[in-house]
Motif scaffolding. Structure first.
Motif, PDB file in Angstrom:
ATOM      1  N   ASN A 130      -9.395  14.875  20.579  1.00 49.44           N
ATOM      2  CA  ASN A 130      -8.433  14.165  19.747  1.00 49.44           C
ATOM      3  C   ASN A 130      -7.119  14.957  19.660  1.00 49.44           C
ATOM      4  O   ASN A 130      -6.810  15.559  18.629  1.00 49.44           O
ATOM      5  CB  ASN A 130      -9.009  13.941  18.335  1.00 49.44           C
ATOM      6  N   PRO A 131      -6.324  14.964  20.735  1.00 50.31           N
ATOM      7  CA  PRO A 131      -5.088  15.759  20.718  1.00 50.31           C
ATOM      8  C   PRO A 131      -4.028  15.206  19.779  1.00 50.31           C
ATOM      9  O   PRO A 131      -3.151  15.944  19.332  1.00 50.31           O
ATOM     10  CB  PRO A 131      -4.622  15.707  22.174  1.00 50.31           C
ATOM     11  N   VAL A 132      -4.098  13.917  19.462  1.00 54.81           N
ATOM     12  CA  VAL A 132      -3.122  13.285  18.570  1.00 54.81           C
ATOM     13  C   VAL A 132      -3.880  12.493  17.506  1.00 54.81           C
ATOM     14  O   VAL A 132      -4.450  11.438  17.814  1.00 54.81           O
ATOM     15  CB  VAL A 132      -2.163  12.353  19.343  1.00 54.81           C
ATOM     16  N   PRO A 133      -3.930  12.955  16.256  1.00 55.07           N
ATOM     17  CA  PRO A 133      -4.630  12.225  15.200  1.00 55.07           C
ATOM     18  C   PRO A 133      -4.024  10.847  14.980  1.00 55.07           C
ATOM     19  O   PRO A 133      -2.795  10.680  14.979  1.00 55.07           O
ATOM     20  CB  PRO A 133      -4.454  13.112  13.971  1.00 55.07           C
ATOM     21  N   GLY A 134      -4.865   9.853  14.802  1.00 55.92           N
ATOM     22  CA  GLY A 134      -4.405   8.487  14.585  1.00 55.92           C
ATOM     23  C   GLY A 134      -4.093   8.210  13.133  1.00 55.92           C
ATOM     24  O   GLY A 134      -4.118   9.101  12.277  1.00 55.92           O
ATOM     25  N   ALA A 135      -3.809   6.934  12.843  1.00 61.48           N
ATOM     26  CA  ALA A 135      -3.458   6.533  11.479  1.00 61.48           C
ATOM     27  C   ALA A 135      -4.664   6.657  10.560  1.00 61.48           C
ATOM     28  O   ALA A 135      -5.806   6.403  10.957  1.00 61.48           O
ATOM     29  CB  ALA A 135      -2.955   5.095  11.491  1.00 61.48           C
ATOM     30  N   GLU A 136      -4.366   7.018   9.320  1.00 63.27           N
ATOM     31  CA  GLU A 136      -5.386   7.120   8.292  1.00 63.27           C
ATOM     32  C   GLU A 136      -4.699   7.023   6.945  1.00 63.27           C
ATOM     33  O   GLU A 136      -3.466   7.061   6.867  1.00 63.27           O
ATOM     34  CB  GLU A 136      -6.162   8.434   8.411  1.00 63.27           C
ATOM     35  N   PRO A 137      -5.458   6.854   5.850  1.00 62.23           N
ATOM     36  CA  PRO A 137      -4.824   6.732   4.532  1.00 62.23           C
ATOM     37  C   PRO A 137      -3.885   7.892   4.230  1.00 62.23           C
ATOM     38  O   PRO A 137      -4.247   9.054   4.368  1.00 62.23           O
ATOM     39  CB  PRO A 137      -6.026   6.720   3.574  1.00 62.23           C
ATOM     40  N   GLY A 138      -2.663   7.546   3.834  1.00 63.68           N
ATOM     41  CA  GLY A 138      -1.646   8.548   3.562  1.00 63.68           C
ATOM     42  C   GLY A 138      -0.798   8.899   4.763  1.00 63.68           C
ATOM     43  O   GLY A 138       0.263   9.512   4.616  1.00 63.68           O
ATOM     44  N   TYR A 139      -1.249   8.501   5.952  1.00 60.60           N
ATOM     45  CA  TYR A 139      -0.526   8.775   7.199  1.00 60.60           C
ATOM     46  C   TYR A 139      -0.540   7.496   8.045  1.00 60.60           C
ATOM     47  O   TYR A 139      -1.308   7.381   9.011  1.00 60.60           O
ATOM     48  CB  TYR A 139      -1.176   9.934   7.962  1.00 60.60           C
TER      49      TYR A 139
END
Length: 323
Positions: free
Chosen positions: A91-100
């Motif tokens: 996971n080199p680039v974290p995806g969308a999640e709550p707060g982001y």
């Protein structure tokens, strides 16, 4: 003497009234009306121009976001909040999640916050480059257009040499001379590359002013040459240059992004800028295209807004293109 003058005036008014009646004017009189300045006339047309309204709204929103970046950004753009979720293998680039809502970049920094703060740095570069190009072109164009002769020849030959190179290539070459890129480097490189456009435009406008009636009248009255240049010629030559400034503003945003994309921009990623973000996203474009899409859309929106405003201003101020 006064009576004679009054009788002449009355006779002229009578003749004018008769001519008006013969031409079919209502009541044989001429209605008085207030004169309208060029700015007021242009503004009246701009308010009815949908293209200008759309461009102005887009530009206003971008400026609002830039001014309120500290308030609108949900997180600090330099802090690696999601660094623990970055995995080079999985996971080199974290995806969308709550707060982001837009996820994070490859270092775990909030992408939305970096886009919001990037608007400020992008506008700083565009303002700085446009201002430098404007004042540099103002000096060169004034020298060439006001004095002519060998001064005009020398200035225009230098301008022709600069115009012979594509502006982006010239800006890249100037940026490379500094060795290490920075925000100031980008501003200077783009400003110098855009300077010939203003110089040639102002020179042509001032050359047209040199043969105008009010300049010839000032010369016949013995007015100093400096006064003629700065009080008569220069103020009346600035309208097309100011319109061009809005177009150069859009071009500066695109060129700044191009320099960053090519690696000649500001390497300090603690000051996010849309072009810089676009350049850093090259590595992940195939697998995580959103990292490049979001800053690219911001660049397109900003450039489009200023372009629409510039075209509308050109049409409003240019008598040949008025509708």
């Amino acid at each position: 003497m006064v009576l004679n003058s009054n009788s002449k005036k009355a006779r002229i008014d009578e003749l004018a009234e008769r001519a008006a009646v013969q031409d079919g004017l209502d009541g044989g009189g001429i209605k008085d009306g207030e004169g309208v300045s060029l700015i007021a006339s242009a503004w009246a047309r701009l308010r009815r121009n949908p293209m200008f309204i759309v461009g102005a709204i887009m530009v206003a929103l971008i400026f609002l976001v830039a001014l309120l970046a500290d308030v609108l950004a949900p997180h600090d753009p330099t802090v690696r909040y999601l660094a623990d979720k970055v995995s080079r293998a999985n996971n080199p680039v974290p995806g969308a999640e709550p707060g982001y809502p837009l996820g994070a970049d490859d270092l775990g920094r909030d992408l939305l916050s970096r886009l919001i703060h990037g608007s400020r740095n992008t506008l700083i570069i565009a303002f700085g480059a446009t201002g430098l190009a404007f004042f540099g072109g103002l000096v060169l164009g004034t020298l060439a257009g006001a004095f002519g002769g060998w001064i005009d020849s020398v200035v225009m030959r230098v301008v022709d040499i600069m115009l012979s190179l594509p502006s982006l290539l010239l800006a890249f070459s100037i940026a490379a001379l500094f060795g290490r890129g920075s925000q100031t480097t980008v501003i200077v490189a783009i400003g110098i590359a855009m300077m010939p456009t203003f110089a040639r435009l102002l020179r042509g406008s001032m050359m047209a002013q040199r043969s105008s009636d009010h300049v010839l009248a000032a010369r016949s009255l013995g007015v100093k040459k400096s006064a003629i240049v700065f009080r008569h010629m220069l103020p009346n030559s600035l309208s097309p240059v100011l319109v061009q400034a809005t177009m150069v503003f859009a071009t500066s945003i695109i060129d700044a992004a191009a320099l960053s994309f090519l690696g000649a921009g500001n390497p300090d990623d603690t000051k996010p800028e849309w072009g810089q973000m676009l350049g850093l996203a090259q590595e992940y474009f195939d697998t995580f295209p959103h990292m490049a899409v979001y800053p690219a859309l911001c660049i397109i929106a900003a450039a489009l807004g200023f372009t629409l405003m510039g075209e509308s201003l050109r049409e409003a101020l240019d008598p040949k293109s008025r509708r």
